[in-house]
Design a protein around this motif. Structure first.
Motif, PDB file in Angstrom:
ATOM      1  N   PHE A 227       0.816  -1.273  -0.369  1.00 27.72           N
ATOM      2  CA  PHE A 227       1.319  -1.075  -1.746  1.00 27.72           C
ATOM      3  C   PHE A 227       0.339  -0.235  -2.552  1.00 27.72           C
ATOM      4  O   PHE A 227       0.910   0.198  -3.791  1.00 27.72           O
ATOM      5  CB  PHE A 227       1.753  -2.583  -2.454  1.00 27.72           C
ATOM      6  CG  PHE A 227       0.660  -3.068  -2.885  1.00 27.72           C
ATOM      7  CD1 PHE A 227       0.113  -4.004  -2.258  1.00 27.72           C
ATOM      8  CD2 PHE A 227       0.176  -2.987  -4.331  1.00 27.72           C
ATOM      9  CE1 PHE A 227      -1.118  -4.689  -2.678  1.00 27.72           C
ATOM     10  CE2 PHE A 227      -0.854  -3.496  -4.777  1.00 27.72           C
ATOM     11  CZ  PHE A 227      -1.619  -4.655  -4.114  1.00 27.72           C
TER      12      PHE A 227
ATOM     13  N   ILE B 181      -7.276 -10.351  -0.708  1.00 25.83           N
ATOM     14  CA  ILE B 181      -6.955 -11.346  -1.937  1.00 25.83           C
ATOM     15  C   ILE B 181      -8.354 -12.299  -1.984  1.00 25.83           C
ATOM     16  O   ILE B 181      -8.398 -13.335  -2.737  1.00 25.83           O
ATOM     17  CB  ILE B 181      -5.749 -12.298  -1.899  1.00 25.83           C
ATOM     18  CG1 ILE B 181      -5.630 -13.052  -0.396  1.00 25.83           C
ATOM     19  CG2 ILE B 181      -4.614 -11.333  -2.079  1.00 25.83           C
ATOM     20  CD1 ILE B 181      -4.375 -14.096  -0.447  1.00 25.83           C
TER      21      ILE B 181
ATOM     22  N   GLY C  22       0.840  -5.336   2.996  1.00 28.26           N
ATOM     23  CA  GLY C  22       0.111  -4.405   3.802  1.00 28.26           C
ATOM     24  C   GLY C  22       0.361  -4.444   5.253  1.00 28.26           C
ATOM     25  O   GLY C  22       0.920  -5.675   5.838  1.00 28.26           O
TER      26      GLY C  22
HETATM   27  N1  F0G Z   1      -2.403  -7.751  -0.607  1.00 23.81           N
HETATM   28  C1  F0G Z   1      -3.082  -6.555  -0.083  1.00 23.81           C
HETATM   29  C2  F0G Z   1      -2.672  -6.087   1.144  1.00 23.81           C
HETATM   30  C3  F0G Z   1      -4.003  -6.045  -0.856  1.00 23.81           C
HETATM   31  O1  F0G Z   1      -5.044  -5.013  -0.289  1.00 23.81           O
HETATM   32  C4  F0G Z   1      -4.472  -6.663  -2.190  1.00 23.81           C
HETATM   33  C5  F0G Z   1      -5.388  -6.058  -2.903  1.00 23.81           C
HETATM   34  C6  F0G Z   1      -3.663  -7.637  -2.616  1.00 23.81           C
HETATM   35  C7  F0G Z   1      -2.516  -8.235  -1.855  1.00 23.81           C
HETATM   36  C8  F0G Z   1      -3.955  -8.223  -3.964  1.00 23.81           C
HETATM   37  O2  F0G Z   1      -3.201  -7.706  -4.951  1.00 23.81           O
HETATM   38  O3  F0G Z   1      -4.945  -7.400  -6.603  1.00 23.81           O
HETATM   39  O4  F0G Z   1      -2.666  -6.683  -7.016  1.00 23.81           O
HETATM   40  O5  F0G Z   1      -3.337  -8.956  -6.709  1.00 23.81           O
HETATM   41  N2  F0G Z   1      -6.239  -5.441  -2.411  1.00 23.81           N
HETATM   42  C9  F0G Z   1      -7.450  -4.648  -3.298  1.00 23.81           C
HETATM   43  C10 F0G Z   1      -8.224  -3.840  -2.591  1.00 23.81           C
HETATM   44  C11 F0G Z   1      -8.171  -5.813  -3.913  1.00 23.81           C
HETATM   45  O6  F0G Z   1      -9.320  -3.522  -2.850  1.00 23.81           O
HETATM   46  O7  F0G Z   1      -7.512  -3.057  -1.541  1.00 23.81           O
HETATM   47  P1  F0G Z   1      -3.634  -7.673  -6.327  1.00 23.81           P
END
Ligand code: F0G
Length: 437
Positions: free
Chosen positions: A119, A310, A386
């Motif tokens: 996303f 997360i 993801g």
């Molecule tokens: N799911 C996925 C696949 C993510 O990559 C992330 C965040 C989250 C959930 C959490 O979402 O931060 O909006 O609450 N990934 C970040 C990164 C921190 O560095 O790729 P959120």
């Protein structure tokens, strides 16, 4: 009213030009958000226009973010928009997952179908576009993986230099590989996400590099459109619940803002309830929601979870997320590593698949239906954030029964599906298949 930046803090609400390079309010330090006047068209006119754009071959119409451009009107010149045709992600029903989650039916909105597999692309298209509009040359972020993969792709496609900071040894190869392939200068630092974020902010300011972490308000604007697209795909029928994983809480902030704005503009007449799911070892927002004093968040000093996306102990967007969860009469739940791993295998068996952080949604749903918070006949959309291929070693280790938590606790392969080794003999292989499939 032209687009502006506004301080999110109720007591401040200071306004700034949309072209100022700011990440926090200079007066009070609060988070910033983009604010706009009412669009010229009515909700009904825009619903029709947005639907018609699906027939168009124009790049911005093919983007599941820019198709909704009247909803995110922060650019005055759309030639700055950087798109890899993000969004346009499907709603996928998961029968087995619904059953596992204690629901009559369950639909996943799968953001893993995005160009770089998460996303983050919905937000990054907007962040990179704002960087272009501001005439920036370099962009930076700290990331547990997906943000870096996304930023690298969008920056490079626009001719910007991406600079990425990641916690050393704490990111999956599937994500790191993307950042390298997309040409990012990649710096691994021996510190956790929260510590590196503070570091990057300092370096970015010193060198005039544009910061593209989710504190960047334009990323939030792009992520808002996930809710617009989901509702558009459902012919604007509002679900009872939207369930999502919570890390840095950018998505929670974006979804809440998007839904509130859609309601204020007359697209929908009620808000779905947000259910934010955190991993047990990394659940500061859960703790906040369950404490009597919600005026400050107590960070988790050493966040732990195999769901690296997360694994965040000090989420920057918590004030916005708190407001959005409260406004939507939502809930925050936490789930164990075992619950995440099993839920992930169930989503896989639906033929859908996702990365560990995304599977927290189904694990959370199972807990919320068991406790009676969520009714079995609820209309639920869970966000898979993801792609399944982001963390393939986790999958292999789970199915072969060797997955352990960060502290060495074994995860039981309750739904394990290990490969078998057989000799090169058709009779033996036929015998094996006769009894197993
Ligand atoms: N799911 C996925 C696949 C993510 O990559 C992330 C965040 C989250 C959930 C959490 O979402 O931060 O909006 O609450 N990934 C970040 C990164 C921190 O560095 O790729 P959120």
């Amino acid at each position: 009213m032209p687009a502006e930046l506004a301080c999110f803090e109720e007591r401040c609400r200071a306004r700034f030009p949309i072209t100022e390079v700011l990440y926090n309010c200079p007066h009070c330090g609060g988070l910033l958000e983009a604010v706009y006047g009412k669009p010229a068209q009515s909700a009904e006119e825009l619903k029709k226009l947005w639907r018609e754009r699906r027939m168009s071959n124009a790049p911005l119409d093919q983007s599941g973010v820019w198709r909704y451009r009247e909803f995110i009107p922060f650019l005055d010149d759309l030639s700055h928009a950087v798109t890899l045709r993000e969004g346009c992600t499907p709603l996928l029903p998961g029968r087995l997952a619904a059953e596992y989650g204690g629901l009559d039916a369950l639909v996943f909105k799968h953001q893993g179908f995005n160009p770089t597999g998460s996303f983050k692309d919905n937000g990054m298209t907007c962040g990179a576009s704002q960087a272009m509009r501001l005439g920036m040359k370099r962009v930076a972020c700290v990331s547990t993986g997906n943000t870096s993969a996304s930023m690298a792709a969008y920056a490079s496609s626009a001719g910007l230099q991406p600079v990425i900071f990641i916690p050393h040894g704490n990111i999956s190869f599937g994500k790191l590989a993307q950042a390298l392939e997309y040409g990012a200068k990649t710096i691994q630092v021996d510190a956790n996400f929260d510590q590196i974020l503070a570091l990057v902010r300092e370096v970015a300011e010193r060198l005039g590099i544009y910061l593209l972490n989710s504190i960047n308000p334009f990323r939030i604007e792009g992520q808002k459109t996930i809710m617009a697209e989901m509702l558009d795909q459902r012919d604007w029928k509002v679900p009872d619940w939207v369930v999502l994983p919570g890390g840095n809480l950018g998505n929670t902030s974006a979804f809440g803002k998007g839904l509130r704005e859609l309601k204020a503009l007359g697209f929908i007449d009620r808000l779905p309830r947000l259910a934010v799911i955190q991993a047990e070892g990394s659940a500061p927002f859960y703790d906040l929601m369950h404490s009597a004093d919600r005026s400050h968040l107590t960070p988790v000093g050493h966040p732990e979870t195999l769901a690296t996306a997360i694994k965040i102990g000090d989420p920057v967007s918590w004030p916005k997320a708190l407001f959005e969860v409260t406004t939507s009469e939502g809930v925050v739940e936490k789930v164990t590593e075992q619950e995440i791993a099993d839920a992930k295998a169930v989503i896989g068996r639906c033929g859908i698949g996702c990365e560990p952080a995304s599977a927290a949604t189904l694990a959370g749903i199972r807990k919320l239906t068991a406790s009676g918070e969520m009714r079995a006949d609820s209309d639920v959309v869970a966000i898979l954030t993801g792609n399944v291929l982001k963390d393939s070693s986790y999958i292999h280790e789970y199915h072969t029964g060797v997955l352990t938590t960060g502290s060495g606790m074994p995860i039981v392969a309750s739904l394990g599906n290990p490969p078998v080794v057989l000799c090169n003999d058709s009779a033996i292989i036929a015998d094996y298949l006769r009894v197993t499939v």
